[in-house]
Write a protein that holds these residues in place. Structure first.
Motif, PDB file in Angstrom:
ATOM      1  N   LEU A 134       7.891   5.827  -3.401  1.00 24.87           N
ATOM      2  CA  LEU A 134       6.820   6.682  -2.896  1.00 24.87           C
ATOM      3  C   LEU A 134       5.480   6.310  -3.519  1.00 24.87           C
ATOM      4  N   ILE A 165       4.295   3.287  -1.723  1.00 26.97           N
ATOM      5  CA  ILE A 165       3.791   3.659  -0.399  1.00 26.97           C
ATOM      6  C   ILE A 165       2.374   4.222  -0.501  1.00 26.97           C
ATOM      7  N   TYR A 193      -0.876   2.608   1.255  1.00 29.44           N
ATOM      8  CA  TYR A 193      -1.625   3.455   2.184  1.00 29.44           C
ATOM      9  C   TYR A 193      -3.101   3.504   1.804  1.00 29.44           C
ATOM     10  N   PHE A 211       4.868   3.923   6.577  1.00 29.51           N
ATOM     11  CA  PHE A 211       4.386   5.307   6.652  1.00 29.51           C
ATOM     12  C   PHE A 211       3.919   5.590   8.066  1.00 29.51           C
ATOM     13  N   TYR A 215       8.112   8.676   5.524  1.00 23.64           N
ATOM     14  CA  TYR A 215       7.970   7.626   4.522  1.00 23.64           C
ATOM     15  C   TYR A 215       9.200   6.712   4.605  1.00 23.64           C
TER      16      TYR A 215
END
Length: 215
Positions: free
Chosen positions: A25, A28, A32, A98, A132
């Motif tokens: 996470l 990610i 992002y 995502f 996700y």
């Protein structure tokens, strides 16, 4: 194997999985933020196409964002009547990591003011989904919904509402739509109206359409 040893192994496995998910996470979020910075500073090359549906009032647009030849981002917007969708896909090494979808519905509803009189107000309901992914495996899913009324001076924004962790049964739809959108990068769009819609939690919609005009 002794029960205490088995419990210890299960605990170690659980901790390892939690740490792995936390790391994924974090990765990610970093990817992002980098792509958002590139998009917001107009750094990426764009390929944009508008389309309309012959048999309905639906209209939409597709925009692909490239860093050189590498696809980084896709935005798909489409609207029909009082409903507007916006799907955003974030890509790294040709893989979706995502997906963020928003769904806005405009409608009118009667409400009573402090004096007890009925009045007609304009309402905008917003629904949001976040998926996700890591190597095409979904690792987290979130949902939120909120509304803004013309009778209220305070405007609610997405940052004011917390995400709710939800089940990921519908995450496969996001992957399927991503795969379909890839086919539209270099061709004329003729059947984009058949692309699946992204918002899957319709409970707030069912409640709204079942109660319009009852106040």
């Amino acid at each position: 194997m002794r029960p205490t040893i088995l419990l210890a192994l299960l605990l170690i496995s659980h901790i390892s999985q939690s740490q792995s998910k936390k790391g994924a996470l974090s990765d990610i979020r970093n990817k992002y933020q980098l792509i958002r910075e590139l998009v917001d500073t107009n750094t990426l090359r764009q390929h944009h196409t508008d389309y309309s549906c012959n048999e309905s009032s639906e209209k939409g647009s597709l925009t692909f964002y490239y860093n050189g030849t590498e696809l980084k981002h896709i935005i798909h917007t489409y609207a029909q009547g009082h409903v507007k969708y916006r799907d955003e896909f974030y890509i790294w090494d040709d893989q979706l990591f995502f997906q963020y979808a928003t769904h806005k519905i405009w409608y009118k509803e009667y409400e009573r003011n402090r004096s007890g009189r009925r009045r007609l107000v304009n309402i905008v309901l917003t629904l949001e989904e976040r998926f996700y992914f890591e190597d095409r495996n979904v690792i987290k899913c979130q949902f939120k919904d909120f509304e803004n009324r013309s009778s209220s001076p305070k405007r609610i924004r997405t940052n004011n509402i917390r995400n709710i962790n939800v089940g990921c049964d519908q995450a496969q739809i996001a992957l399927e739509k991503f795969d379909l959108l890839l086919d539209f990068q270099k061709m004329k769009i003729e059947d984009a109206c058949n692309l699946p819609k992204s918002i899957t939690n319709t409970e707030p919609l069912d409640h709204i359409y079942g109660n319009i005009g009852q106040n």
